[in-house]
Design a protein around this motif. Sequence first.
Motif, PDB file in Angstrom:
ATOM      1  N   SER A   1       4.154  15.559  -2.994  1.00  0.00           N
ATOM      2  CA  SER A   1       5.569  15.879  -3.123  1.00  0.00           C
ATOM      3  C   SER A   1       6.028  15.746  -4.569  1.00  0.00           C
ATOM      4  O   SER A   1       5.833  14.714  -5.208  1.00  0.00           O
ATOM      5  CB  SER A   1       6.409  14.955  -2.234  1.00  0.00           C
ATOM      6  N   SER A   2       6.671  16.801  -5.064  1.00  0.00           N
ATOM      7  CA  SER A   2       7.190  16.774  -6.439  1.00  0.00           C
ATOM      8  C   SER A   2       8.597  16.178  -6.496  1.00  0.00           C
ATOM      9  O   SER A   2       9.112  15.885  -7.566  1.00  0.00           O
ATOM     10  CB  SER A   2       7.203  18.191  -7.022  1.00  0.00           C
ATOM     11  N   ASP A   3       9.204  15.995  -5.336  1.00  0.00           N
ATOM     12  CA  ASP A   3      10.552  15.439  -5.254  1.00  0.00           C
ATOM     13  C   ASP A   3      10.464  13.929  -5.031  1.00  0.00           C
ATOM     14  O   ASP A   3      10.007  13.481  -3.971  1.00  0.00           O
ATOM     15  CB  ASP A   3      11.302  16.112  -4.093  1.00  0.00           C
ATOM     16  N   PRO A   4      10.908  13.121  -6.009  1.00  0.00           N
ATOM     17  CA  PRO A   4      10.814  11.662  -5.861  1.00  0.00           C
ATOM     18  C   PRO A   4      11.530  11.118  -4.623  1.00  0.00           C
ATOM     19  O   PRO A   4      11.054  10.180  -3.998  1.00  0.00           O
ATOM     20  CB  PRO A   4      11.454  11.117  -7.145  1.00  0.00           C
TER      21      PRO A   4
ATOM     22  N   TYR B   1       0.827  -1.205   0.000  1.00  0.00           N
ATOM     23  CA  TYR B   1       0.000   0.000   0.000  1.00  0.00           C
ATOM     24  C   TYR B   1       0.864   1.259   0.000  1.00  0.00           C
ATOM     25  O   TYR B   1       0.593   2.220  -0.736  1.00  0.00           O
ATOM     26  CB  TYR B   1      -0.944   0.000   1.208  1.00  0.00           C
ATOM     27  N   LEU B   2       1.902   1.273   0.808  1.00  0.00           N
ATOM     28  CA  LEU B   2       2.763   2.449   0.942  1.00  0.00           C
ATOM     29  C   LEU B   2       4.014   2.337   0.069  1.00  0.00           C
ATOM     30  O   LEU B   2       5.086   2.812   0.423  1.00  0.00           O
ATOM     31  CB  LEU B   2       3.142   2.659   2.412  1.00  0.00           C
ATOM     32  N   SER B   3       3.854   1.746  -1.100  1.00  0.00           N
ATOM     33  CA  SER B   3       4.969   1.597  -2.037  1.00  0.00           C
ATOM     34  C   SER B   3       5.019   2.758  -3.023  1.00  0.00           C
ATOM     35  O   SER B   3       4.018   3.442  -3.267  1.00  0.00           O
ATOM     36  CB  SER B   3       4.834   0.282  -2.811  1.00  0.00           C
ATOM     37  N   THR B   4       6.186   2.950  -3.598  1.00  0.00           N
ATOM     38  CA  THR B   4       6.349   3.973  -4.631  1.00  0.00           C
ATOM     39  C   THR B   4       5.473   3.650  -5.836  1.00  0.00           C
ATOM     40  O   THR B   4       4.883   4.555  -6.430  1.00  0.00           O
ATOM     41  CB  THR B   4       7.840   4.078  -5.043  1.00  0.00           C
ATOM     42  N   ASP B   5       5.382   2.378  -6.198  1.00  0.00           N
ATOM     43  CA  ASP B   5       4.526   1.987  -7.333  1.00  0.00           C
ATOM     44  C   ASP B   5       3.084   2.425  -7.099  1.00  0.00           C
ATOM     45  O   ASP B   5       2.439   2.958  -7.998  1.00  0.00           O
ATOM     46  CB  ASP B   5       4.558   0.470  -7.553  1.00  0.00           C
ATOM     47  N   HIS B   6       2.567   2.194  -5.904  1.00  0.00           N
ATOM     48  CA  HIS B   6       1.191   2.588  -5.595  1.00  0.00           C
ATOM     49  C   HIS B   6       1.059   4.105  -5.624  1.00  0.00           C
ATOM     50  O   HIS B   6       0.099   4.642  -6.179  1.00  0.00           O
ATOM     51  CB  HIS B   6       0.776   2.026  -4.236  1.00  0.00           C
ATOM     52  N   ALA B   7       2.029   4.798  -5.058  1.00  0.00           N
ATOM     53  CA  ALA B   7       1.985   6.264  -5.052  1.00  0.00           C
ATOM     54  C   ALA B   7       2.024   6.834  -6.464  1.00  0.00           C
ATOM     55  O   ALA B   7       1.373   7.841  -6.750  1.00  0.00           O
ATOM     56  CB  ALA B   7       3.146   6.823  -4.229  1.00  0.00           C
ATOM     57  N   ASN B   8       2.758   6.181  -7.349  1.00  0.00           N
ATOM     58  CA  ASN B   8       2.904   6.672  -8.716  1.00  0.00           C
ATOM     59  C   ASN B   8       1.792   6.218  -9.655  1.00  0.00           C
ATOM     60  O   ASN B   8       1.815   6.562 -10.837  1.00  0.00           O
ATOM     61  CB  ASN B   8       4.260   6.249  -9.282  1.00  0.00           C
ATOM     62  N   SER B   9       0.840   5.446  -9.151  1.00  0.00           N
ATOM     63  CA  SER B   9      -0.228   4.909 -10.002  1.00  0.00           C
ATOM     64  C   SER B   9      -1.612   5.177  -9.414  1.00  0.00           C
ATOM     65  O   SER B   9      -2.357   4.240  -9.101  1.00  0.00           O
ATOM     66  CB  SER B   9      -0.047   3.395 -10.164  1.00  0.00           C
ATOM     67  N   PRO B  10      -1.998   6.436  -9.264  1.00  0.00           N
ATOM     68  CA  PRO B  10      -3.300   6.712  -8.640  1.00  0.00           C
ATOM     69  C   PRO B  10      -4.481   6.105  -9.405  1.00  0.00           C
ATOM     70  O   PRO B  10      -5.468   5.695  -8.799  1.00  0.00           O
ATOM     71  CB  PRO B  10      -3.379   8.235  -8.600  1.00  0.00           C
ATOM     72  N   GLY B  11      -4.384   5.998 -10.712  1.00  0.00           N
ATOM     73  CA  GLY B  11      -5.488   5.455 -11.500  1.00  0.00           C
ATOM     74  C   GLY B  11      -5.767   3.989 -11.256  1.00  0.00           C
ATOM     75  O   GLY B  11      -6.849   3.497 -11.560  1.00  0.00           O
ATOM     76  N   ALA B  12      -4.794   3.290 -10.701  1.00  0.00           N
ATOM     77  CA  ALA B  12      -4.976   1.871 -10.411  1.00  0.00           C
ATOM     78  C   ALA B  12      -4.915   1.592  -8.915  1.00  0.00           C
ATOM     79  O   ALA B  12      -4.890   0.438  -8.505  1.00  0.00           O
ATOM     80  CB  ALA B  12      -3.884   1.057 -11.119  1.00  0.00           C
TER      81      ALA B  12
ATOM     82  N   GLN C   1      11.013   8.905   0.887  1.00  0.00           N
ATOM     83  CA  GLN C   1      11.308   9.049   2.315  1.00  0.00           C
ATOM     84  C   GLN C   1      10.014   9.035   3.129  1.00  0.00           C
ATOM     85  O   GLN C   1       9.926   8.362   4.161  1.00  0.00           O
ATOM     86  CB  GLN C   1      12.080  10.344   2.575  1.00  0.00           C
ATOM     87  N   ILE C   2       9.010   9.768   2.675  1.00  0.00           N
ATOM     88  CA  ILE C   2       7.705   9.792   3.357  1.00  0.00           C
ATOM     89  C   ILE C   2       7.130   8.388   3.427  1.00  0.00           C
ATOM     90  O   ILE C   2       6.683   7.934   4.487  1.00  0.00           O
ATOM     91  CB  ILE C   2       6.724  10.740   2.620  1.00  0.00           C
ATOM     92  N   LEU C   3       7.166   7.685   2.305  1.00  0.00           N
ATOM     93  CA  LEU C   3       6.597   6.330   2.242  1.00  0.00           C
ATOM     94  C   LEU C   3       7.383   5.356   3.122  1.00  0.00           C
ATOM     95  O   LEU C   3       6.792   4.530   3.821  1.00  0.00           O
ATOM     96  CB  LEU C   3       6.544   5.848   0.792  1.00  0.00           C
TER      97      LEU C   3
END
Length: 194
Positions: A170-173, A93-104, A178-180
């Motif tokens: 956050s616009s900074d990857p 749930y708290l993965s970068t992939d999930h964060a980068n894929s709001p549509g899914a 870090q947040i995740l």
Amino acid sequence: MRYSPEHKALNHEKILSVAARTFRERGGDSSGIGTVMKKVGLTKGGFYRHFKSKDDLFVEAVAKALDETGRAMVEVAKSAPEGQALRAIIERYLSTDHANSPGAGCVRAALGPELARKPVAVRRRIEALLEQYRERLLPFMPGQTKEERRAKIRLMFPSMAGVLMMARVSSDPQRREQILMEARKFFVKSFAQE
């Protein structure tokens, strides 16, 4: 020209799939019926053969999104090593992939504030869908009683949705990761370690 019931059902599913993705990517209020129908390759006028209103489409799209993410979370949990199901859910749930894929991804993280502004009748329908989602994941929550597990899941998922939503701001990857990462550590320690 009249279409078969199977053709109508197929189009209905296409509309729902596109709406579920589009609403999570761009918001339900800013994604008009015309936008969704155009993406499906149908006319705006054909919309009312499938749905009574945009609110009905919205609720059905939320249901589809919750079903998709619920199935994915259960699959992650079941494929995790023994005793690691909740940790696997949190990490996914708290993965970068999930964060980068709001549509899914999670409908709460994508549409939370918008869900809260819907009319009461729509919110009641969505509350029932969220309850079904929670019940689906309840077997993976720790706790002595069902009510204790329900209390934890009611707290954990909306909290993770808030973190995911703010990570997306956050616009900074590197900052996003870090947040995740900090959130994963917190939620695993707070919920997945007994």
